[in-house]
Design a protein around this motif. Structure first.
Motif, PDB file in Angstrom:
ATOM      1  N   THR A 120       4.665  16.555  -5.710  1.00  0.00           N
ATOM      2  CA  THR A 120       3.578  16.402  -6.674  1.00  0.00           C
ATOM      3  C   THR A 120       3.557  15.004  -7.286  1.00  0.00           C
ATOM      4  O   THR A 120       2.568  14.622  -7.926  1.00  0.00           O
ATOM      5  CB  THR A 120       3.696  17.435  -7.814  1.00  0.00           C
ATOM      6  N   LEU A 121       4.630  14.237  -7.094  1.00  0.00           N
ATOM      7  CA  LEU A 121       4.716  12.888  -7.643  1.00  0.00           C
ATOM      8  C   LEU A 121       4.237  11.829  -6.649  1.00  0.00           C
ATOM      9  O   LEU A 121       4.427  10.631  -6.873  1.00  0.00           O
ATOM     10  CB  LEU A 121       6.161  12.577  -8.050  1.00  0.00           C
ATOM     11  N   ILE A 126       3.764   6.590  -4.453  1.00  0.00           N
ATOM     12  CA  ILE A 126       3.248   6.081  -3.178  1.00  0.00           C
ATOM     13  C   ILE A 126       1.768   5.769  -3.361  1.00  0.00           C
ATOM     14  O   ILE A 126       0.932   6.673  -3.453  1.00  0.00           O
ATOM     15  CB  ILE A 126       3.443   7.108  -2.046  1.00  0.00           C
ATOM     16  N   LYS A 127       1.437   4.490  -3.435  1.00  0.00           N
ATOM     17  CA  LYS A 127       0.050   4.114  -3.704  1.00  0.00           C
ATOM     18  C   LYS A 127      -0.218   2.711  -3.178  1.00  0.00           C
ATOM     19  O   LYS A 127       0.656   1.853  -3.175  1.00  0.00           O
ATOM     20  CB  LYS A 127      -0.245   4.186  -5.199  1.00  0.00           C
ATOM     21  N   VAL A 187       2.041   3.014   5.793  1.00  0.00           N
ATOM     22  CA  VAL A 187       1.710   1.630   5.456  1.00  0.00           C
ATOM     23  C   VAL A 187       2.777   1.149   4.489  1.00  0.00           C
ATOM     24  O   VAL A 187       3.075   1.820   3.496  1.00  0.00           O
ATOM     25  CB  VAL A 187       0.318   1.517   4.806  1.00  0.00           C
ATOM     26  N   GLY A 188       3.390  -0.010   4.794  1.00  0.00           N
ATOM     27  CA  GLY A 188       4.466  -0.518   3.951  1.00  0.00           C
ATOM     28  C   GLY A 188       4.223  -1.950   3.533  1.00  0.00           C
ATOM     29  O   GLY A 188       3.391  -2.660   4.102  1.00  0.00           O
ATOM     30  N   ASN A 189       4.968  -2.389   2.512  1.00  0.00           N
ATOM     31  CA  ASN A 189       4.866  -3.764   2.050  1.00  0.00           C
ATOM     32  C   ASN A 189       6.149  -4.532   2.355  1.00  0.00           C
ATOM     33  O   ASN A 189       7.064  -4.018   2.998  1.00  0.00           O
ATOM     34  CB  ASN A 189       4.511  -3.821   0.558  1.00  0.00           C
ATOM     35  N   MET A 195       3.424   2.592   0.879  1.00  0.00           N
ATOM     36  CA  MET A 195       2.198   2.539   0.094  1.00  0.00           C
ATOM     37  C   MET A 195       1.209   3.625   0.493  1.00  0.00           C
ATOM     38  O   MET A 195       0.294   3.945  -0.269  1.00  0.00           O
ATOM     39  CB  MET A 195       1.532   1.168   0.248  1.00  0.00           C
ATOM     40  N   ASN A 196       1.393   4.208   1.690  1.00  0.00           N
ATOM     41  CA  ASN A 196       0.531   5.285   2.139  1.00  0.00           C
ATOM     42  C   ASN A 196       1.247   6.023   3.263  1.00  0.00           C
ATOM     43  O   ASN A 196       1.875   5.395   4.115  1.00  0.00           O
ATOM     44  CB  ASN A 196      -0.821   4.749   2.630  1.00  0.00           C
TER      45      ASN A 196
END
Length: 350
Positions: A120-121, A126-127, A187-189, A195-196
């Motif tokens: 739920t977090l 993750i954004k 998707v990563g930084n 991030m997704n």
């Protein structure tokens, strides 16, 4: 009434087993590993440090704590320990139950309960970047890797092995390597932070199909990330916002483009490597990002494990296959975007 449908904890289960099967009650001994283990032993068993475990306890305790203390209910710290042990080992529930001092059925319920709370977090941990400052920070961080401009993230898919789900549709989960899996897109930084994540497609699904049906693609189509690019491998189709490497570079500018692309996109490969080294089981991506935010650092390779653990002991905290249809118009725009970038930017690099 079937008494087996009203099981709430180990004592309830033992009483029902005694009534139905005549099996005597078993008394489980529970150990509170957070206090009984030193830093070294705790990390070896749970693959995270005590500091990170406390962060996870703080954000989950209110949701996983039982409202009463009847029948020797499992404390939140013990629930979290059982969940982390499952993540770290992915072993049989009975083995984890012996480790945690509970019945394996209780282990199953705890894993679901804690995992559901953490899931739920997702939107908190993750954004994708939202503000222009966040987008610019990503551009700058990726540019520092290999001088590739305007990159907001790198994208790829990885297969998570599962048992055959059975049934008529089981074979759609068999991937090209021959085993059953879920094909997970991420998707990563540059900080190796997720991030997704999209984790709902069977193993035979093509990477491009997952992307074409994802929310992150729709966000790029809606220009939510202006002047930004994703870098993907050849499993993706060219788009104005997603660039892939050239298959046969010939000019110096094309070679520079490919070299920069590979070095910049390597972040997602490293992210998957860190994720898989830390946990044998992937119940939620939120756990991985919490470790990232608390500066857990990358889990060591096997050859570096002894040095890593020695530092930790000294109280240091180390830081049916489907091919999707091509969108020819989108591919043409993507190819034009790539060629413009190669000619007008990489062509001018020394």
């Amino acid at each position: 009434m079937d008494l087996r449908n009203v099981v709430h904890d180990d004592n309830d289960l033992d009483e029902i087993n005694l009534i139905i099967y005549g099996i005597p009650r078993r008394i489980y001994e529970r150990t509170e590993y957070f206090h009984s283990f030193d830093n070294l032993t705790f990390y070896q068993r749970f693959r995270i440090t005590k500091a990170t475990a406390l962060v996870m306890l703080d954000i989950t305790e209110a949701q996983i704590e039982h409202p009463y203390d009847l029948n020797h209910s499992v404390a939140p710290i013990n629930q979290l320990s059982i969940f982390l042990r499952f993540c770290a080992t992915g072993t049989h529930l009975s083995c984890i139950g012996d480790f945690g001092g509970v019945h394996f059925s209780t282990v199953s319920r705890i894993i679901v309960r804690v995992g559901r709370v953490l899931a739920t977090l997702y939107n908190r941990y993750i954004k994708m970047p939202r503000t222009q400052d966040e987008i610019n920070n990503n551009h700058f961080a990726f540019y520092e890797k290999a001088r590739f401009p305007r990159v907001i993230g790198s994208i790829d898919c990885t297969h998570i092995k599962i048992q055959s789900p059975g049934g008529e549709d089981a074979e759609i989960f068999r991937n090209r390597k021959g085993y059953f899996s879920i094909n997970v897109q991420a998707v990563g930084n540059t900080s190796l932070k997720l991030m997704n994540v999209v984790a709902r497609w069977p193993g035979s699904t093509h990477d491009a199909t997952i992307f074409n049906n994802s929310r992150v693609k729709q966000e790029f189509e809606n220009n939510n990330f202006p002047n930004s690019l994703l870098l993907g491998d050849s499993g993706y189709f060219q788009r104005p916002y997603i660039l892939t490497p050239l298959l046969n570079p010939t000019t110096r500018a094309q070679q520079l483009y490919n070299e920069s692309h590979i070095r910049t996109r390597n972040t997602i490969e490293r992210l998957f490597g860190v994720w898989k080294r830390r946990f044998r089981c992937w119940p939620t991506a939120v756990v991985y990002n919490i470790c990232n935010e608390t500066n857990e650092g990358e889990p060591p390779d096997p050859e570096d494990m002894e040095r890593f653990l020695n530092a930790l002991q000294d109280n240091e905290v180390p830081h049916v296959p489907h091919n999707p249809p091509r969108n020819n118009q989108g591919a043409a725009l993507g190819n034009q975007m790539r060629m413009n970038l190669i000619e007008n930017y990489f062509g001018n690099l020394e």
